[in-house]
Design an enzyme around this catalytic site. Structure first.
Site, PDB file in Angstrom:
ATOM      1  N   LYS A   1      -0.486   1.832  13.961  1.00  0.00           N
ATOM      2  CA  LYS A   1      -0.244   1.603  13.579  1.00  0.00           C
ATOM      3  C   LYS A   1       1.859   2.180  14.307  1.00  0.00           C
ATOM      4  O   LYS A   1       3.301   1.913  13.910  1.00  0.00           O
ATOM      5  CB  LYS A   1       0.305   3.504  12.723  1.00  0.00           C
ATOM      6  CG  LYS A   1      -1.454   3.022  11.964  1.00  0.00           C
ATOM      7  CD  LYS A   1      -1.619   4.032  11.021  1.00  0.00           C
ATOM      8  CE  LYS A   1      -2.371   3.930   9.967  1.00  0.00           C
ATOM      9  NZ  LYS A   1      -3.134   4.559   9.570  1.00  0.00           N
TER      10      LYS A   1
ATOM     11  N   LYS B   1      -7.748  -9.033   9.203  1.00  0.00           N
ATOM     12  CA  LYS B   1      -8.778  -8.110   8.524  1.00  0.00           C
ATOM     13  C   LYS B   1      -7.816  -8.456   6.828  1.00  0.00           C
ATOM     14  O   LYS B   1      -6.179  -7.588   7.216  1.00  0.00           O
ATOM     15  CB  LYS B   1      -8.478  -6.676   9.226  1.00  0.00           C
ATOM     16  CG  LYS B   1      -9.542  -6.134   8.628  1.00  0.00           C
ATOM     17  CD  LYS B   1      -9.090  -4.665   9.162  1.00  0.00           C
ATOM     18  CE  LYS B   1      -8.310  -4.038   8.409  1.00  0.00           C
ATOM     19  NZ  LYS B   1      -8.646  -1.916   8.380  1.00  0.00           N
TER      20      LYS B   1
ATOM     21  N   LYS C   1      -4.054  -2.853   3.522  1.00  0.00           N
ATOM     22  CA  LYS C   1      -3.045  -2.517   2.742  1.00  0.00           C
ATOM     23  C   LYS C   1      -1.690  -2.606   3.449  1.00  0.00           C
ATOM     24  O   LYS C   1      -0.255  -3.149   3.104  1.00  0.00           O
ATOM     25  CB  LYS C   1      -3.223  -0.850   2.261  1.00  0.00           C
ATOM     26  CG  LYS C   1      -4.043  -0.933   1.231  1.00  0.00           C
ATOM     27  CD  LYS C   1      -4.024   0.792   1.071  1.00  0.00           C
ATOM     28  CE  LYS C   1      -5.724   1.069   1.200  1.00  0.00           C
ATOM     29  NZ  LYS C   1      -5.553   2.500   1.593  1.00  0.00           N
TER      30      LYS C   1
HETATM   31  P1  ADP Z   1      -6.946  -0.250   4.923  1.00  0.00           P
HETATM   32  O1  ADP Z   1      -7.054  -1.092   6.020  1.00  0.00           O
HETATM   33  O2  ADP Z   1      -6.024  -1.243   3.673  1.00  0.00           O
HETATM   34  O3  ADP Z   1      -5.313   0.790   4.992  1.00  0.00           O
HETATM   35  P2  ADP Z   1      -8.707   2.118   5.025  1.00  0.00           P
HETATM   36  O4  ADP Z   1      -7.841   1.935   5.943  1.00  0.00           O
HETATM   37  O5  ADP Z   1      -7.549   2.694   3.674  1.00  0.00           O
HETATM   38  O6  ADP Z   1      -8.160   0.681   4.265  1.00  0.00           O
HETATM   39  O7  ADP Z   1      -9.592   1.746   4.727  1.00  0.00           O
HETATM   40  C1  ADP Z   1     -10.481   2.456   3.646  1.00  0.00           C
HETATM   41  C2  ADP Z   1     -12.465   2.428   3.625  1.00  0.00           C
HETATM   42  O8  ADP Z   1     -12.524   0.320   3.669  1.00  0.00           O
HETATM   43  C3  ADP Z   1     -12.652   2.154   5.295  1.00  0.00           C
HETATM   44  O9  ADP Z   1     -13.850   2.772   5.369  1.00  0.00           O
HETATM   45  C4  ADP Z   1     -12.601   0.823   5.772  1.00  0.00           C
HETATM   46  O10 ADP Z   1     -12.843   0.758   6.747  1.00  0.00           O
HETATM   47  C5  ADP Z   1     -13.318  -0.239   5.301  1.00  0.00           C
HETATM   48  N1  ADP Z   1     -11.700  -1.328   5.035  1.00  0.00           N
HETATM   49  C6  ADP Z   1     -10.670  -1.497   4.622  1.00  0.00           C
HETATM   50  N2  ADP Z   1     -10.329  -2.410   5.452  1.00  0.00           N
HETATM   51  C7  ADP Z   1     -11.725  -3.276   4.830  1.00  0.00           C
HETATM   52  C8  ADP Z   1     -11.585  -4.717   5.512  1.00  0.00           C
HETATM   53  N3  ADP Z   1     -10.766  -5.852   5.520  1.00  0.00           N
HETATM   54  N4  ADP Z   1     -13.277  -5.378   5.754  1.00  0.00           N
HETATM   55  C9  ADP Z   1     -14.372  -4.369   5.400  1.00  0.00           C
HETATM   56  N5  ADP Z   1     -14.012  -2.934   5.267  1.00  0.00           N
HETATM   57  C10 ADP Z   1     -12.418  -2.307   4.947  1.00  0.00           C
END
Ligand code: ADP
Ligand code: TRP
Length: 327
Positions: free
Chosen positions: A110, A189, A192
């Site tokens: 971040k 990956k 958001k």
């Molecule tokens: P982001 O990376 O989009 O901000 P979050 O950190 O809020 O997403 O993730 C919420 C849940 O979704 C977590 O358990 C995270 O590991 C899972 N997750 C997020 N992006 C992925 C992805 N590309 N593939 C698999 N799991 C994901």
């Protein structure tokens, strides 16, 4: 078994969240005692507009409900409805080595993305540990990117127990290999924070545009292609049957297939998979009072467990409070 997970309401949810985490959350609710929450204090490390945070938090709750979370069985709640979590965060902070947090990749990522290195961002894994440990959770279903946070949680719990007695349960991560990392439209990956996501409730033109922009290499129609390296194939395989997935793999390897065909099928599969939930999502949006009731009841159930554990923790560290503890 007690299952717990949280999702930051820091944006609209995407299909990476669904296949990586939410689908497992929904499956696990049948056989387990499940607690799922909107990690809104975590989101506050980056989302600092109150109206936006409020709306996104409610949006995630509606997503869960539309996709089939059963509020009779599973507690769905917001993180701020369990204030003891922040109290436990402080206590855990006092047994957390700074070096452990300095090694956290999510913090480094971040900061590398240019976000202000506020203390909340640095202490993020301690708050996450408190989220998990306050319910004595056994299993934490998440995507691969959260593995290190669960490891940090386990370390912190072990340090607390060694110092103050065996109160906290050491949790296990639950990560499915097939969906551990869902790629985004640019092949990295899906996240958001990268702006490469396909929204779970995206539809029509905007969905089509996203699917058509999924990255491919410059191989021509006749060239044999490697499915394992191809983002449209990887996305399609999340939704197609095993037989169909195999057929596409063969067509990739044999050549004679253009990426346009795969993308067309990918779009259909997205509509088939998420279409049925869109109507329910719209109904929920029109009934915020129902969503508020679900969250109130979920919060009540979560506090019941959390406040009980907090009482034990306060006793163990020698900080009993002078009033009737909340329940
Ligand atoms: P982001 O990376 O989009 O901000 P979050 O950190 O809020 O997403 O993730 C919420 C849940 O979704 C977590 O358990 C995270 O590991 C899972 N997750 C997020 N992006 C992925 C992805 N590309 N593939 C698999 N799991 C994901
Ligand atoms: N850090 C998690 C994410 O970004 C969200 C989260 C907060 C969480 N608290 C949690 C996940 C507790 C599992 C358990 O996805």
């Amino acid at each position: 078994m007690r299952v717990l997970s949280g999702i930051q309401p820091s944006g609209r949810l995407h299909i990476g969240n669904y296949f990586g985490a939410i689908r497992q959350h929904l499956q696990l609710q049948a056989e387990n005692e499940a607690f799922y929450f909107m990690a809104s204090y975590h989101a506050l490390t980056t989302v600092q507009n109150p109206n936006e945070l409020r709306a996104l938090t409610l949006g995630v709750a509606m997503d869960y409900l539309a996709l089939g979370l059963d509020p009779e069985k599973t507690a769905l709640f917001t993180q701020q409805d369990v204030p003891a979590v922040t109290e436990l965060t402080w206590i855990l902070s006092c047994v957390t080595p700074v070096g452990l947090l300095e090694r956290a990749v999510s913090y480094k990522d971040k900061v590398a993305q240019g976000l202000m290195a506020n203390h909340g961002l640095f202490a993020y894994p301690v708050l996450q540990a408190a989220d998990i440990l306050i319910y004595l959770s056994n299993l934490v279903p998440v995507g691969q990117d959260q593995k290190q946070h669960i490891e940090i949680t386990r370390d912190i719990a072990a340090k607390f127990n060694a110092q103050f007695g065996e109160i906290l349960v050491i949790p296990e991560p639950y990560i499915l290999e097939e969906t551990a990392v869902v790629p985004g439209i640019d092949g990295r990956k899906m996240s958001k924070s990268y702006g490469n996501e396909i929204g779970m409730f995206e539809e029509g033109k905007s969905l089509k545009k996203k699917v058509m922009s999924v990255v491919t290499d410059s191989a021509g129609v006749e060239d044999p292609k490697d499915p394992a390296e191809s983002t449209p194939y990887l996305l399609l395989s999340l939704m197609a049957s095993p037989d169909e997935t195999q057929e596409w793999a063969d067509r990739y390897k044999n050549g004679g297939m253009g990426y346009g065909e795969v993308k067309k099928r990918l779009l259909e599969l997205l509509d088939e998979t998420f279409g049925p939930y869109r109507e329910r999502r719209r109904e929920l949006e029109a009934d915020p009072a129902y969503v508020a009731d679900v969250l109130r009841e979920g919060g009540r159930r979560a506090r019941l467990v959390a406040n009980g554990v907090m009482e034990q923790v306060r006793e163990a560290v020698g900080l009993p409070i002078s009033y009737e503890p909340p329940r």
